[in-house]
Design a protein around this motif. Structure first.
Motif: not given
Length: 224
Positions: A24, A118, A121, A139-140, A143, A146-147, A162
């Motif tokens: 990571h 969402l 985020v 990172d955000a 996310r 992807v979400e 991804r």
């Protein structure tokens, strides 16, 4: 690796496996461009910075190699994979083909509650941009996309995107922040949610297409 090449890496703890934590942290360094294309990084040297043995670092590097992010250099370590302009253009084209129509089909006022989940985020992305926290931004951002795509119900599509996003690391973020335009890029996510909640498919399509092209400009470290 000389002192000038030393990376700002965290000391890892015990909650996740060392391999996962190291992977990571290295992926984050790759995404932000701290680990530079073409440079060979030694597993023992990186391990010393993490405060762990070389084994989980080698294992993490092998995981990144499977993703196409690095390549093994015999008896030396791992080299960050370089992406050409053609590579970036092709990855951008694939993202346009997949993400634009998928997200456009989601535009529906009846799904406003899902989009509302969402919004925090999306706000994280803007906040990270405002304070120049590039790791938090990446990172955000990952996310969020992807979400959002997960709302399509197609898990395989989500994994493809991804993988594309991991391979096509966001180049030039620090320069974008220095120019004061990273926050503008972050706010595109909030505008996208507004259009989705309004059921405005045409605007969603326009924002998504422009956003992906904008990201291509970030990769190339040049404004659109």
């Amino acid at each position: 690796m000389g002192a000038e090449d030393r990376l700002e890496l965290p000391v890892v703890g015990e909650r996740q496996s060392l391999r996962e934590q190291v992977a990571h942290a290295l992926r984050a360094a790759l995404i932000t461009g701290e680990m530079r294309p073409g440079v060979v990084y030694s597993a023992p040297v990186l391990a010393a910075q993490f405060g762990v043995s070389a084994t989980p670092v080698r294992e993490a590097m092998l995981d990144l190699a499977k993703e196409g992010l690095v390549e093994a250099v015999r008896n030396k370590g791992f080299r960050v994979t370089e992406l050409s302009d053609r590579d970036l253009d092709e990855l951008t084209e694939i993202r346009q083909l997949i993400e634009v129509p998928t997200v456009t089909r989601l535009a529906d006022p009846g799904r406003a509650e899902e989009f509302a989940r969402l919004r925090p985020v999306a706000q994280e992305i803007v906040s990270a941009a405002e304070r120049g926290d590039l790791l938090a931004y990446v990172d955000a951002d990952l996310r969020f996309h992807v979400e959002l795509l997960a709302l399509s119900g197609n898990a395989h599509l989500v994994e493809v995107v991804r993988d594309l996003r991991n391979r096509a690391r966001l180049y030039g973020l620090s320069q974008l922040y220095a120019r004061g335009t990273l926050t503008d890029s972050g706010r595109e996510h909030l505008a996208l949610l507004d259009a989705l909640e309004a059921g405005d498919a045409a605007t969603v399509e326009h924002i998504m297409s422009e956003h992906i092209q904008h990201v291509r400009g970030i990769w190339a470290d040049r404004p659109e």
